[in-house]
Write an enzyme that holds these catalytic residues in place. Structure first.
Site, PDB file in Angstrom:
ATOM      1  N   GLU A 265       0.824  -1.213   0.000  1.00 44.18           N
ATOM      2  CA  GLU A 265       0.000   0.000   0.000  1.00 44.18           C
ATOM      3  C   GLU A 265       0.860   1.266   0.000  1.00 44.18           C
ATOM      4  OE1 GLU A 265      -3.965  -1.506   2.370  1.00 44.18           O
ATOM      5  OE2 GLU A 265      -2.191  -1.040   3.519  1.00 44.18           O
TER       6      GLU A 265
ATOM      7  N   ASP B  75     -13.635  -4.798  -0.193  1.00 41.78           N
ATOM      8  CA  ASP B  75     -14.530  -5.968  -0.179  1.00 41.78           C
ATOM      9  C   ASP B  75     -15.744  -5.603   0.668  1.00 41.78           C
ATOM     10  OD1 ASP B  75     -12.109  -6.542   1.945  1.00 41.78           O
ATOM     11  OD2 ASP B  75     -14.044  -7.091   2.779  1.00 41.78           O
TER      12      ASP B  75
HETATM   13  N1  SAH Z   1      -7.492 -11.995   2.839  1.00 42.61           N
HETATM   14  C1  SAH Z   1      -6.755 -11.081   2.027  1.00 42.61           C
HETATM   15  C2  SAH Z   1      -5.987 -10.099   2.783  1.00 42.61           C
HETATM   16  C3  SAH Z   1      -6.592  -9.631   4.023  1.00 42.61           C
HETATM   17  S1  SAH Z   1      -6.217  -8.061   4.144  1.00 42.61           S
HETATM   18  C4  SAH Z   1      -5.866 -11.810   1.065  1.00 42.61           C
HETATM   19  O1  SAH Z   1      -6.285 -12.803   0.580  1.00 42.61           O
HETATM   20  O2  SAH Z   1      -4.749 -11.359   0.796  1.00 42.61           O
HETATM   21  C5  SAH Z   1      -6.253  -7.649   5.740  1.00 42.61           C
HETATM   22  C6  SAH Z   1      -5.975  -6.214   5.806  1.00 42.61           C
HETATM   23  O3  SAH Z   1      -6.974  -5.491   5.099  1.00 42.61           O
HETATM   24  C7  SAH Z   1      -5.981  -5.757   7.213  1.00 42.61           C
HETATM   25  O4  SAH Z   1      -4.886  -4.917   7.372  1.00 42.61           O
HETATM   26  C8  SAH Z   1      -7.332  -5.043   7.381  1.00 42.61           C
HETATM   27  O5  SAH Z   1      -7.160  -3.800   8.015  1.00 42.61           O
HETATM   28  C9  SAH Z   1      -7.874  -4.828   5.980  1.00 42.61           C
HETATM   29  N2  SAH Z   1      -9.196  -5.418   5.662  1.00 42.61           N
HETATM   30  C10 SAH Z   1      -9.724  -5.392   4.417  1.00 42.61           C
HETATM   31  N3  SAH Z   1     -10.911  -6.017   4.390  1.00 42.61           N
HETATM   32  C11 SAH Z   1     -11.160  -6.454   5.651  1.00 42.61           C
HETATM   33  C12 SAH Z   1     -12.221  -7.198   6.241  1.00 42.61           C
HETATM   34  N4  SAH Z   1     -13.262  -7.623   5.529  1.00 42.61           N
HETATM   35  N5  SAH Z   1     -12.131  -7.505   7.558  1.00 42.61           N
HETATM   36  C13 SAH Z   1     -11.064  -7.094   8.273  1.00 42.61           C
HETATM   37  N6  SAH Z   1     -10.021  -6.403   7.761  1.00 42.61           N
HETATM   38  C14 SAH Z   1     -10.055  -6.073   6.458  1.00 42.61           C
END
Ligand code: SAH
Length: 249
Positions: free
Chosen positions: A12, A218
């Protein structure tokens, strides 16, 4: 004013670290802090890793070791308000910790000994962020991005909303459970993430201004979109760069 630019993920911020004038890189506690100049301002840029502990550790180090006077957190979040679409932006107002529960000693969500269940973003920081993001969206927004990437994520004209954010040590990805509890118990919350409220609490205790800016990646539900790394690399990192640029100018 020495300003910290903080994100949870390296990707980021890598556009900013590539462009800034770096005067020093320091490794402390498994993080790399980039000191230098960006858009004519003194900055410290760091990625915190995910979660509240990681974010609190990083914010504390920024304040106590680097003497930053303000923290800007940018990153992605899951939208839970039905008004939010992927690519929209939320500027923080009140930050809640949706996994805080010391009941029955304190009411659920109350931060122990703070007599409050949220931390407020300073009004001047909200206004500044909201206004510059509005300009970013209104002034030929799409020219900043590869057209096919905007199309891939169905982003046309995003909106910016000021509102409440809930943080917790959980990636919220199911329609049931945590998501529904947050909607029921904390109805003003627009989106969920894993760091903002921790940064807010540290800034509150040190009396340092801050703002959390989150791009919706998302919908914190069963169909959280699949190409997350692509979204960060080609969409969210550009938002962060452009917004931080405008905030610092
Ligand atoms: N699952 C994803 C990555 C997760 S990202 C992948 O497959 O790569 C997690 C980061 O994004 C955390 O730093 C959080 O702050 C943020 N984030 C984005 N969407 C989120 C959600 N639905 N729940 C919690 N954190 C989320």
């Amino acid at each position: 004013m020495k300003t910290a630019i903080m994100s949870a993920m390296y990707e980021e911020l890598n556009r900013i670290t590539k462009q800034m004038n770096i005067s020093r890189k320091t490794k402390i506690g498994n993080r790399t802090y980039y000191e230098g100049e960006f858009c004519g301002q003194e900055v410290v840029v760091v990625f915190s890793h995910w979660g509240k502990v990681a974010a609190a550790l990083t914010a504390t180090t920024l304040i106590t070791r680097f003497g930053v006077e303000k923290i800007i957190f940018t990153g992605v979040a899951g939208g839970i308000s039905p008004d939010l679409r992927i690519g929209d932006i939320v500027v923080s107002r009140n930050l809640y910790q949706h996994d805080m529960d010391s009941s029955p000693i304190f009411p659920r969500y109350e931060i122990p000994l703070l007599k409050n269940n949220h931390i407020e973003t300073p009004e001047t920081e909200i206004d500044k962020a909201f206004n510059i993001i509005k300009d970013f969206i209104n002034e030929d927004f799409s020219r900043n991005f590869p057209a096919e990437e905007l199309e891939r994520f169905h982003i046309t004209k995003p909106q910016v909303i000021v509102g409440d954010i809930a943080s917790g040590d959980e990636f919220v990805s199911e329609t049931s459970g945590t998501r529904q509890r947050i909607i029921n118990d904390l109805p003003t919350v627009l989106c969920v993430e894993m760091e903002g409220a921790a940064v807010a609490q540290v800034c509150h205790d040190f009396d340092i201004p801050f703002v959390v800016i989150r791009i919706i990646s998302d919908s914190a539900n069963d169909d959280a979109h699949i190409d997350f790394p692509r979204f960060i690399e080609n969409i969210a990192s550009i938002y962060s760069e452009k917004i931080v640029e405008k905030l610092l100018f």
